[in-house]
Structures are given as structure tokens and as C-alpha cells.
Design an enzyme around this catalytic site. Sequence first.
Site: not given
Length: 442
Positions: A293, A347
Site C-alpha cells: 500500500n 524506515y
Amino acid sequence: MADRYLHLTGTAPGRFLTRRLGLPQPAPLRRWTLETPHLEGPLLHLTAGASAVAGVAESLRAPGLTVTDRADLAARPAAIVLDATGVASAVGLGDVHAALHPVVRSLAPGGRIVVLGTVPSPDDHHQAAAQQALEGFVRSLGKEIGRGSTVQLVRVPAGATADAAESTLRFLLSPRSAYVSGQVIELTAAAPDPVADPAAPLAGRTALVTGAARGIGAAVASVLARDGAQVIALDVPGAREELERTADRLGATALPLDITAPDAADRIAAAAPDGLGILVHNAGITRDRRLANMPADRWASVVEVNLDSVLRTTDELLKAGAITRGGRIVATASIAGIAGNTGQTNYAASKAGIIGLVRSLGPRAAADHGVTVNAVAPGFIETKMTAAVPFFIREAGRRMNSLSQGGLPVDVAEAVAWFAQPGSTAVNGQVLRVCGQSLLGA
């Protein structure tokens, strides 16, 4: 945000209830304060076999601690240092057990255990096996020691003198390392730079901290200023007001600047015309979403801020000579970069990239520029960001470590300040997890 569970377990009814239910028993951690800057009490110095490093006892000059080799102490030791550098066989590991087994229960609450080892040899598989075994031993002991105590392994290379370890031992044997446990620190043989004033070890050095307006960055700026550095606090122009408040409080210089700007390195160098002694890459963002997503812009923005800007500005500042010899570069990784995290592929990739940067650049920066490169990898740290995490996830983050509690921004800052000290020249290419020995990752 207050840790109500930690407060509960500090009461008699809370202790009774949590013990009956088999729940974690966190102990309040003793951190550095002006009133209690040191651990106080005996430091028990033990040896497993013959030491392979000369002068270890002389390097144990931690303020507040009195070195002794007597195990039959009336007072509980505040710290134990076991020299296992000479352990070179499976049989020799028995000396480790024999040394610590009789005294480990006597360690005072909030105490420290440091095992000194050496680098596993690629040419002697018996020695390598024994020295690698110390890592498993230390990580396991850290998980069972309890009462707010910590356990570490420091590897001193063959040929190094004990003074190479002094800065590291001072940090680990102090309240500054309260949220560091189960860690392995591998030193080089580099001699430490002199420290003119132990009370202000960073005096005369200019330090630049990115992402310094709030949270961990503000704590890093505060601790570096406390230790004598002249701080330049950098953050994005949108955080100018908060940045200037932080800078004013510390007597620092505010530098509103987007670290991803093409001229960021030039503007940093201009802000420190006499050169930087310390560069702390702390700025970072998250744009969480599962990979399926995640649009390209969310991926790119995180990698740009957290990794690419660090690589680019570091390269340009080193090339320009803007970081002085004897300087320190400290970057912020994360346990997410070690263990991974659902919804954080961007991240985690950026923070794992920081680890790769440190391990590769550290030796070359030391050889070419006289600069060390290290990283901190925070775990669950109590900030405004973690306060917004849903309750059950937040509680899991707090308890899933050997100390059963979240860390504070100052815990990360103390580790950065240790890396930044002149005496830490032998600490290079290291990634220190400030996570209370999180159960996630290695």
C-alpha cells in the site's frame, strides 16, 4: 508520558499482584544527575584465566568506584568487571562460570557487569569459539540479572593497551548507560585523545545536531552542551520557533535548514567556520504503510531524509575538511533497521543503511581524516511520537526488553556524548543499541 505500570510495581500491593501474576518487575533506573553523577561502591575486578591485556586494573578509573579483587565483600559491589581476554578454549569458559557464579547474586540493584573479551581470531577456531561464546553468555546474563542492572561485553583487540578501553568502561560503569544492556562493543587499538577537563570533556568543540528542535535531538543537544560543546541546533524551517526555544535554553545557535537541501553541507560548513568537532545525524521521519500500500513518494521521502541526506552531507563535509581531525560523526539508526518492523519497510531500510554506512566508513574515515563514525540504535524511547501509539502496542514496546520499561531521550543522548568524547578514539564503526536489551533483533 508517565509509565503507570512502573509506578505500580514500585508499591507493595503492586509488587505482590504482579509477582502473583508472573508479570514483569521493572526497577527504576538510576540515571545521571548533578546530585548523583556516579555509581558508588566497590568495583570487583575478577579474572578468568590469564589476562591477555596489560594494565586492565589501571584502566578501571571510574569515579565513585573503589577497585578491589576481594570477592568476600561485606558491601555489595556496585559493579563487577571480569577480564576474560585470556579465555581461549571451551575448557577455559569454566573460569568464567567460576569467577561470576559466587558473586553475581551479590551485585547491588542497578549494578553493572562488564566482561572484557578480545576479538575472535580467524586463525584459531578454538579461541574464536571461546570468545564468541562470551557474547551468548553476556546476552543471556543480561536477560536474567534483573533489578535494573546491566551486562555488557567489551572486546579489546590484541596489541591494544588498556587505556583504549578507559572511556568505554567509564561510560558503562556509570549511570549514563542505564538503558544499555546486553551489548557487544568492539574496540580498535587507537590511543585515546587527551581530555583537558573530565567535567567538560567536549569543551572547545563545536557540535552540530540535526533534528534538534524536540525529542531525542533536543536531548542530544542538551547533553553535548552540558559536557562543554558549543552546539549548533539544526532543524527544518517549519520547526523554527521550537528550534529557537531549544537553542536559547542551551546557549546554542539555531540553524533552520532542510537537511535534504542541495546546499545543506555548504550551509553547515558556513555555520561552523572553525570546523565541526562533532556531527550528529539525528533528523529522521516515518511514513508508515505496508509495502503493498506504499506509494513511491512515501518510500522516497523517508530514504531521502533518513539515509541519502546523511550520506551526501557526510561525504561533502569530509571532502571539504569541515570536520576537524579527532572529530566524531554519530548517526541515528534504529532497532527497526536490525529486526525490521511491520509497515516500516522504508524506515527499516533507511536505518539499516545507516548501519552499513557506519561499518564501512568508520575505518576509512579514521585512516583518511582522523574521524570516527558510530551510530546509536534506539529501541522504545518515551517521546511524543510513542505517546501517540495505541495503548497495548505501547505497553508491549515498553515491556519487551530486559529492563521491562521504555527508555528516555536522555539515554540516547548519553550514548552519543560517549561516542563524541576525545577519549573514545578506540570506539569506531560501532552500532550501540540503546534499547534496554530489546527482545527484538539480535
